[in-house]
Write a protein that holds these residues in place. Structure first.
Motif, PDB file in Angstrom:
ATOM      1  N   ASN A 122      35.290  79.855  59.108  1.00 29.75           N
ATOM      2  CA  ASN A 122      34.283  79.828  58.041  1.00 29.75           C
ATOM      3  C   ASN A 122      33.065  79.012  58.446  1.00 29.75           C
ATOM      4  OD1 ASN A 122      36.031  81.281  56.225  1.00 29.75           O
ATOM      5  ND2 ASN A 122      37.165  79.374  55.949  1.00 29.75           N
ATOM      6  N   GLY A 123      32.887  78.819  59.747  1.00 29.39           N
ATOM      7  CA  GLY A 123      31.811  77.972  60.233  1.00 29.39           C
ATOM      8  C   GLY A 123      30.469  78.685  60.303  1.00 29.39           C
ATOM      9  N   GLY A 124      29.540  78.007  60.962  1.00 31.56           N
ATOM     10  CA  GLY A 124      28.192  78.537  61.107  1.00 31.56           C
ATOM     11  C   GLY A 124      27.210  77.798  60.225  1.00 31.56           C
ATOM     12  N   GLY A 125      25.993  78.289  60.190  1.00 36.51           N
ATOM     13  CA  GLY A 125      24.971  77.666  59.364  1.00 36.51           C
ATOM     14  C   GLY A 125      24.422  76.403  59.997  1.00 36.51           C
ATOM     15  N   LYS A 126      24.042  75.456  59.148  1.00 40.29           N
ATOM     16  CA  LYS A 126      23.458  74.202  59.603  1.00 40.29           C
ATOM     17  C   LYS A 126      24.184  73.028  58.952  1.00 40.29           C
ATOM     18  CE  LYS A 126      18.708  75.943  60.168  1.00 40.29           C
ATOM     19  NZ  LYS A 126      17.294  75.732  59.753  1.00 40.29           N
ATOM     20  N   PRO A 127      24.081  71.848  59.561  1.00 44.93           N
ATOM     21  CA  PRO A 127      24.665  70.673  58.915  1.00 44.93           C
ATOM     22  C   PRO A 127      23.922  70.350  57.625  1.00 44.93           C
ATOM     23  CG  PRO A 127      23.320  70.023  60.789  1.00 44.93           C
ATOM     24  CD  PRO A 127      23.423  71.525  60.829  1.00 44.93           C
ATOM     25  N   GLU A 128      24.576  69.569  56.794  1.00 46.96           N
ATOM     26  CA  GLU A 128      23.975  69.148  55.536  1.00 46.96           C
ATOM     27  C   GLU A 128      24.165  67.645  55.379  1.00 46.96           C
ATOM     28  OE1 GLU A 128      25.913  71.441  52.519  1.00 46.96           O
ATOM     29  OE2 GLU A 128      24.873  73.312  53.040  1.00 46.96           O
ATOM     30  N   GLY A 129      23.610  67.104  54.327  1.00 48.94           N
ATOM     31  CA  GLY A 129      23.847  65.712  53.962  1.00 48.94           C
ATOM     32  C   GLY A 129      23.358  64.723  54.998  1.00 48.94           C
ATOM     33  N   GLU A 130      24.140  63.643  55.163  1.00 48.76           N
ATOM     34  CA  GLU A 130      23.714  62.536  56.010  1.00 48.76           C
ATOM     35  C   GLU A 130      23.606  62.921  57.480  1.00 48.76           C
ATOM     36  OE1 GLU A 130      25.403  58.670  55.281  1.00 48.76           O
ATOM     37  OE2 GLU A 130      26.015  59.257  53.257  1.00 48.76           O
ATOM     38  N   LEU A 131      24.479  63.830  57.938  1.00 48.05           N
ATOM     39  CA  LEU A 131      24.376  64.247  59.336  1.00 48.05           C
ATOM     40  C   LEU A 131      23.055  64.961  59.584  1.00 48.05           C
ATOM     41  CD1 LEU A 131      25.411  64.566  62.179  1.00 48.05           C
ATOM     42  CD2 LEU A 131      26.739  66.564  61.428  1.00 48.05           C
ATOM     43  N   MET A 132      22.673  65.854  58.700  1.00 48.65           N
ATOM     44  CA  MET A 132      21.406  66.548  58.865  1.00 48.65           C
ATOM     45  C   MET A 132      20.232  65.567  58.805  1.00 48.65           C
ATOM     46  SD  MET A 132      19.845  69.307  59.513  1.00 48.65           S
ATOM     47  CE  MET A 132      19.220  70.901  58.960  1.00 48.65           C
ATOM     48  N   GLN A 133      20.289  64.630  57.896  1.00 43.78           N
ATOM     49  CA  GLN A 133      19.227  63.633  57.788  1.00 43.78           C
ATOM     50  C   GLN A 133      19.101  62.828  59.078  1.00 43.78           C
ATOM     51  OE1 GLN A 133      19.995  61.232  54.309  1.00 43.78           O
ATOM     52  NE2 GLN A 133      20.110  63.014  52.954  1.00 43.78           N
ATOM     53  N   LYS A 134      20.245  62.458  59.659  1.00 44.93           N
ATOM     54  CA  LYS A 134      20.224  61.653  60.884  1.00 44.93           C
ATOM     55  C   LYS A 134      19.738  62.486  62.067  1.00 44.93           C
ATOM     56  CE  LYS A 134      21.031  57.774  63.041  1.00 44.93           C
ATOM     57  NZ  LYS A 134      19.988  56.715  62.966  1.00 44.93           N
ATOM     58  N   ILE A 135      20.121  63.754  62.136  1.00 41.09           N
ATOM     59  CA  ILE A 135      19.627  64.631  63.195  1.00 41.09           C
ATOM     60  C   ILE A 135      18.109  64.737  63.111  1.00 41.09           C
ATOM     61  CG2 ILE A 135      19.503  67.058  63.915  1.00 41.09           C
ATOM     62  CD1 ILE A 135      22.519  67.236  63.394  1.00 41.09           C
ATOM     63  N   GLU A 136      17.589  64.938  61.909  1.00 41.22           N
ATOM     64  CA  GLU A 136      16.137  65.058  61.743  1.00 41.22           C
ATOM     65  C   GLU A 136      15.435  63.746  62.071  1.00 41.22           C
ATOM     66  OE1 GLU A 136      15.954  68.544  58.325  1.00 41.22           O
ATOM     67  OE2 GLU A 136      15.997  66.432  57.701  1.00 41.22           O
ATOM     68  N   GLU A 137      16.066  62.637  61.734  1.00 44.75           N
ATOM     69  CA  GLU A 137      15.478  61.326  62.040  1.00 44.75           C
ATOM     70  C   GLU A 137      15.430  61.069  63.544  1.00 44.75           C
ATOM     71  OE1 GLU A 137      16.892  56.670  61.621  1.00 44.75           O
ATOM     72  OE2 GLU A 137      17.416  58.074  60.018  1.00 44.75           O
ATOM     73  N   ASP A 138      16.534  61.378  64.243  1.00 46.10           N
ATOM     74  CA  ASP A 138      16.632  61.013  65.658  1.00 46.10           C
ATOM     75  C   ASP A 138      16.048  62.053  66.613  1.00 46.10           C
ATOM     76  OD1 ASP A 138      17.820  58.675  64.887  1.00 46.10           O
ATOM     77  OD2 ASP A 138      19.866  59.287  65.389  1.00 46.10           O
ATOM     78  N   PHE A 139      15.993  63.317  66.192  1.00 45.36           N
ATOM     79  CA  PHE A 139      15.498  64.375  67.070  1.00 45.36           C
ATOM     80  C   PHE A 139      14.186  64.992  66.587  1.00 45.36           C
ATOM     81  CE2 PHE A 139      20.040  64.119  67.815  1.00 45.36           C
ATOM     82  CZ  PHE A 139      20.137  64.169  69.201  1.00 45.36           C
ATOM     83  N   GLY A 140      13.747  64.623  65.414  1.00 43.65           N
ATOM     84  CA  GLY A 140      12.514  65.185  64.879  1.00 43.65           C
ATOM     85  C   GLY A 140      12.732  66.381  63.986  1.00 43.65           C
ATOM     86  N   SER A 141      13.738  67.182  64.328  1.00 48.94           N
ATOM     87  CA  SER A 141      14.099  68.348  63.522  1.00 48.94           C
ATOM     88  C   SER A 141      15.435  68.879  64.019  1.00 48.94           C
ATOM     89  CB  SER A 141      13.036  69.453  63.620  1.00 48.94           C
ATOM     90  OG  SER A 141      13.020  70.017  64.920  1.00 48.94           O
ATOM     91  N   TYR A 142      16.085  69.684  63.183  1.00 46.14           N
ATOM     92  CA  TYR A 142      17.315  70.348  63.607  1.00 46.14           C
ATOM     93  C   TYR A 142      17.043  71.273  64.775  1.00 46.14           C
ATOM     94  CZ  TYR A 142      21.175  73.691  63.618  1.00 46.14           C
ATOM     95  OH  TYR A 142      22.208  74.498  64.009  1.00 46.14           O
ATOM     96  N   GLU A 143      15.910  71.960  64.746  1.00 45.90           N
ATOM     97  CA  GLU A 143      15.564  72.903  65.820  1.00 45.90           C
ATOM     98  C   GLU A 143      15.427  72.162  67.156  1.00 45.90           C
ATOM     99  OE1 GLU A 143      14.182  72.858  62.781  1.00 45.90           O
ATOM    100  OE2 GLU A 143      15.173  74.718  62.094  1.00 45.90           O
ATOM    101  N   ASN A 144      14.797  70.980  67.141  1.00 50.55           N
ATOM    102  CA  ASN A 144      14.694  70.182  68.367  1.00 50.55           C
ATOM    103  C   ASN A 144      16.069  69.812  68.891  1.00 50.55           C
ATOM    104  OD1 ASN A 144      11.908  70.190  68.226  1.00 50.55           O
ATOM    105  ND2 ASN A 144      11.726  68.085  67.494  1.00 50.55           N
ATOM    106  N   TRP A 145      16.929  69.347  67.964  1.00 50.39           N
ATOM    107  CA  TRP A 145      18.279  68.970  68.392  1.00 50.39           C
ATOM    108  C   TRP A 145      19.006  70.160  69.020  1.00 50.39           C
ATOM    109  CZ3 TRP A 145      22.749  71.327  66.672  1.00 50.39           C
ATOM    110  CH2 TRP A 145      23.897  70.865  67.322  1.00 50.39           C
TER     111      TRP A 145
END
Length: 200
Positions: free
Chosen positions: A86-109
């Motif tokens: 049932n996987g796929g999609g994108k992370p949500e919540g705190e993990l997504m926030q931290k990815i965006e903070e540390d990499f600039g965006s989910y796409e960059n990561w």
């Protein structure tokens, strides 16, 4: 002396088709992962024997076998948990926030992670480093070369050839793309919350 056991898959062997075939899951889990469990146990036995016999002539080789097989066992346990039918999609919540903070965006990561997976001779890992309060991508060769001290794997992708060659041939990139169709972001998010609460 620690004794390691092969963990059960959290889903059926065919649950991740079409990303990973049943046959590859059987080989990968039952043969390759079991081999790392056996290797770690054998290394522990040999370390115990050398201490009892006061013979440290093979210590270097034994410790190399231990780190290789122990790390292989740990990373495979994370790899199985990181996927779901049932996987796929994108992370949500705190993990997504931290990815965006540390990499600039989910796409960059994602671009950086895919590049790590394309270049590694072993694993692409998204790790959390408590000391720096930072997520980081890591390209690990084998199971333990170029690993980062103090880092905790949040997401692990096995890119050894036994992971994909039967299904994809030399097209590793197609396998990497398929991995994102089965990533269990809920599990990765829970893992991030656990390791981000650690102190060193």
């Amino acid at each position: 002396m620690a004794e390691y056991e092969l963990v059960e898959l959290p889903y059926n062997y065919d649950a991740l088709e079409t990303a990973i075939s049943r046959k590859v899951m059987e080989w990968h889990h039952d043969v390759h992962h079991q081999g790392y469990v056996n290797g770690a146990n054998k290394a522990e036995e040999r370390l115990k024997e050398q201490r009892e016999n006061d013979d440290y002539s093979d210590t270097g080789a034994i410790l190399t076998n231990f780190t290789h097989n122990f790390s292989g066992n740990v990373l495979h346990e994370r790899f199985w948990k990181n996927m779901s039918p049932n996987g796929g999609g994108k992370p949500e919540g705190e993990l997504m926030q931290k990815i965006e903070e540390d990499f600039g965006s989910y796409e960059n990561w994602k671009k950086e992670f895919k590049a790590a997976a394309s270049s590694a001779s072993g694993w692409a890992l998204l790790v959390y480093i408590p000391r720096e309060d930072e997520l980081h991508n890591v390209a690990v060769d084998k199971h333990d070369e170029h690993a980062v001290w103090g880092a905790h794997p949040v997401l692990a992708l096995d890119v050894w050839e036994h992971s994909y060659y039967h299904d994809y041939g030399p097209e590793r990139g197609d396998f990497i793309d398929s991995f994102f169709d089965v990533v269990d972001w809920d599990e990765a998010g829970e893992r991030f919350l656990k390791v981000s609460d650690l102190e060193i």
